[in-house]
Design a protein around this motif. Structure first.
Motif, PDB file in Angstrom:
ATOM      1  N   PHE A   1       3.144  -2.341  -4.107  1.00 50.76           N
ATOM      2  CA  PHE A   1       4.073  -3.143  -3.311  1.00 50.76           C
ATOM      3  C   PHE A   1       5.117  -2.241  -2.655  1.00 50.76           C
ATOM      4  O   PHE A   1       5.474  -2.426  -1.481  1.00 50.76           O
ATOM      5  N   THR A   2       5.617  -1.270  -3.401  1.00 56.90           N
ATOM      6  CA  THR A   2       6.609  -0.346  -2.850  1.00 56.90           C
ATOM      7  C   THR A   2       5.988   0.523  -1.755  1.00 56.90           C
ATOM      8  O   THR A   2       6.607   0.765  -0.707  1.00 56.90           O
ATOM      9  N   GLU A   3       4.776   0.998  -2.017  1.00 57.11           N
ATOM     10  CA  GLU A   3       4.064   1.775  -1.008  1.00 57.11           C
ATOM     11  C   GLU A   3       3.844   0.934   0.250  1.00 57.11           C
ATOM     12  O   GLU A   3       3.937   1.439   1.379  1.00 57.11           O
ATOM     13  N   LEU A   4       3.595  -0.359   0.048  1.00 60.77           N
ATOM     14  CA  LEU A   4       3.370  -1.261   1.173  1.00 60.77           C
ATOM     15  C   LEU A   4       4.587  -1.335   2.083  1.00 60.77           C
ATOM     16  O   LEU A   4       4.454  -1.384   3.307  1.00 60.77           O
ATOM     17  N   ILE A   5       5.770  -1.342   1.499  1.00 59.90           N
ATOM     18  CA  ILE A   5       6.988  -1.411   2.312  1.00 59.90           C
ATOM     19  C   ILE A   5       7.060  -0.216   3.256  1.00 59.90           C
ATOM     20  O   ILE A   5       7.371  -0.360   4.448  1.00 59.90           O
ATOM     21  N   SER A   6       6.758   0.977   2.738  1.00 62.56           N
ATOM     22  CA  SER A   6       6.765   2.177   3.588  1.00 62.56           C
ATOM     23  C   SER A   6       5.683   2.097   4.658  1.00 62.56           C
ATOM     24  O   SER A   6       5.888   2.479   5.808  1.00 62.56           O
ATOM     25  N   LEU A   7       4.518   1.574   4.259  1.00 60.71           N
ATOM     26  CA  LEU A   7       3.419   1.434   5.219  1.00 60.71           C
ATOM     27  C   LEU A   7       3.803   0.485   6.349  1.00 60.71           C
ATOM     28  O   LEU A   7       3.516   0.747   7.522  1.00 60.71           O
TER      29      LEU A   7
END
Length: 610
Positions: free
Chosen positions: A318-324
């Motif tokens: 989910f955190t990686e998704l925010i950056s993506l």
């Protein structure tokens, strides 16, 4: 921005996102259900070992897991089908935009460059609209996964260690529990951030990668291009292509992208994964200590470790998704910049009168025009008037403004100065589509579709077959049409049909002229569609066309003056101005004029007609 991307994709494929949501829910919940039933079986094995209870848990777990597996398999298969469909349907957004754009916007090179850039971003790493689809999928999966994980792990922290556990009683301390939970979530978030930085590193090479991708698609498939095959062989251009193959390292191991993977991007990605593994180890230690101290049984260890591990993975994703999503925003900016290109041309409100007598009069009144971004006037102070039924020829050297004149007449552009009047009214006041309907045009670079001949003529899949047949006969294609077994249903070209036919240049021109006749508009324009023919053949086609155009106004643009001798009036263009007007005979009398100069320069090509 990503949310708008989802909405745009949903517009072209209504079934995809509802099914994706259901698929994500089942996929996110499935691991936790497996963990739950496994934990219950282990609890019973480690405890009372009641046979009937064990059988109940095993049977219930097996049924649930099997049902979930079947559902997940069905949803996955259906999802892949709809996803493939979505990849194609997303092009509808761009096609509709291209169809709806004013020609003046569609003709701008910067808009085509913008579309090409969007396409390249999609090709090399799926940035743009389809990343919004991925973001939605990961968002739903992550949210459901985290909620499920919290539900199954909350008792990990609330189950008290017995007071007889000695120093391990500290595990009951709310401050210790809060710190441990904060560290677990914090490390998961931080590792996701590291992975997000790696994603941004990937994006930083976008310009380089898109250029490499363009080169790959050009040189990688150039050998399949039928139109280039003769040049490649006769001029030994294989060496030029081979030089690209040997020298291109954009996506190679030793290229900049390969070095990036082994450098900054690889380091951040590895650190993110390592920290996730580290926090998973802490969860194991914490859970085992509480079990050792007697807070819960071994079955619960399985539940808590499995659930907590899955929850950590979901927090990380989910955190990686925010950056993506942040990275993808810059690519979506380009996409929506294109989709939001405004139409600047004024859309009038007057209906173009459909006159049965076709009594229309067009007047150019002191018209001047220069193309956007140019300081050079393509037309300057043009004044001209013509009525339905007249035959008007427009001649002149390259760059003299002939085609620009036609573009303004058809309102593909609006002039910067002066007015163009239809029956005394500025054409900008008419409804755009209504005004366009009074013109039939065959351009020099006309295009035929890989579709049946009849559909090509009508511009529609549903059409008047008798009318299409007559138009083809009038255009001189009747004899060839009669020789075709499928007649109007014969497919042109072989791109979409094995039994399609290839047509010669002359035959293609006749089909294009038939298309203009089928429209049956009061104004019909030939903008050098026969430029590839010899002068005598062109004159023959123009002469025949003059017979079949009837009471329509016919406007001919040609470099070859011999083809236009029959016209009522000839307008000679030079440097964006009308420098001469008159009949063929009258213009030849002016030995100092441009027409006389052009006529004598070309006479050697049509001496048979003089």
């Amino acid at each position: 921005m990503n949310l708008r991307g989802v909405r745009e994709l949903h517009r072209v494929q209504k079934s995809y996102f509802p099914l994706l949501t259901v698929k994500c829910i089942f996929e996110a919940v499935s691991p936790y259900i497996t963990v739950f039933f496994s934990a219950q079986v282990l609890k019973e094995l480690a405890g009372l070992r009641r046979e009937e209870v064990l059988w109940n848990w095993v049977i219930a777990g097996t049924i649930c897991i099997c049902v979930l597996a079947i559902i997940n398999a069905f949803l996955k298969q259906r999802h892949e089908t709809l996803l493939n469909d979505l990849w194609g349907r997303k092009e509808i957004l761009f096609i509709h935009k291209m169809f709806s754009l004013d020609f003046s916007e569609l003709d701008k090179q910067e808009n085509h460059d913008l579309r090409a850039q969007i396409k390249q971003n999609e090709n090399w790493a799926s940035w743009g609209l389809m990343r919004s689809q991925r973001a939605y999928e990961r968002f739903v999966t992550g949210m459901i996964g985290m909620i499920s994980g919290i539900t199954l792990t909350v008792t990990l922290f609330t189950s008290p260690v017995p007071k007889t556990a000695g120093r391990l009683v500290i595990l009951n301390n709310p401050i210790f529990i809060l710190i441990f939970a904060a560290v677990m979530v914090g490390i998961s978030v931080f590792s996701g951030k590291l992975s997000g930085i790696a994603q941004k590193s990937w994006s930083n090479y976008a310009d380089f990668a898109t250029l490499g991708n363009r080169l790959f698609w050009h040189f990688g498939f150039i050998g399949l291009d039928k139109k280039r095959s003769v040049d490649i062989r006769m001029n030994d251009q294989q060496g030029l292509v081979a030089a690209y193959w040997d020298g291109n390292s954009v996506f190679g191991v030793d290229g900049p992208l390969g070095k990036m993977f082994m450098g900054k991007m690889g380091i951040y990605s590895s650190m993110g994964v390592c920290m996730t593994v580290l926090i998973t180890g802490f969860v194991y230690v914490f859970t085992c200590l509480k079990a050792w101290a007697g807070a819960f049984d071994v079955g619960s260890v399985t539940q808590y470790v499995g659930a907590a591990t899955a929850m950590i993975a979901n927090i990380f994703a989910f955190t990686e998704l925010i950056s993506l999503m942040e990275t993808n925003t810059s690519y979506l900016d380009k996409t929506f910049e294109f989709l939001d290109i405004p139409n600047a041309m004024y859309q009038g409100s007057l209906t173009t009168e459909k006159r049965s007598d076709r009594n229309y009069e067009i007047e150019f009144k002191d018209v001047s025009f220069k193309y956007p971004g140019s300081d050079v006037w393509s037309l300057r102070h043009v004044n001209m008037k013509f009525k339905v039924g007249q035959r008007l020829a427009i001649v002149g050297e390259n760059g003299s403004g002939k085609t620009t004149f036609i573009k303004l007449l058809c309102r593909l552009y609006d002039p910067q100065e002066g007015q163009i009047l239809l029956n005394g009214i500025d054409i900008r006041k008419y409804k755009y589509d209504d005004y366009m309907d009074i013109f039939s045009i065959v351009f020099q670079d006309f295009q035929l579709l890989c579709q049946p001949i009849g559909a090509n003529v009508a511009g529609n899949a549903d059409y008047d077959r008798d009318r299409a047949y007559k138009a083809l006969v009038d255009a001189g294609f009747g004899e060839r049409l009669e020789s075709l077994e499928k007649g109007l249903d014969t497919m042109i070209y072989k791109d979409l049909s094995d039994d399609g036919i290839d047509v010669s240049g002359g035959e293609a021109q006749k089909i294009a002229i038939a298309r203009a006749l089928y429209k049956d508009a009061p104004f019909i324009i030939l903008d050098e569609p026969t430029a590839a023919l010899d002068p005598i053949a062109e004159a023959e086609i123009y002469s025949k066309f003059d017979d079949i155009s009837g009471d329509k106004t016919a406007i001919y643009i040609s470099h070859r003056l011999s083809s236009c001798k029959f016209c009522d009036e000839i307008a000679v263009f030079g440097e964006g101005q009308v420098i001469q007007k008159g009949t063929h005979e009258k213009l030849l009398e002016d030995h100092a004029g441009k027409y006389y100069e052009l006529w004598n320069a070309q006479a050697q090509y049509y001496v048979e007609e003089v």
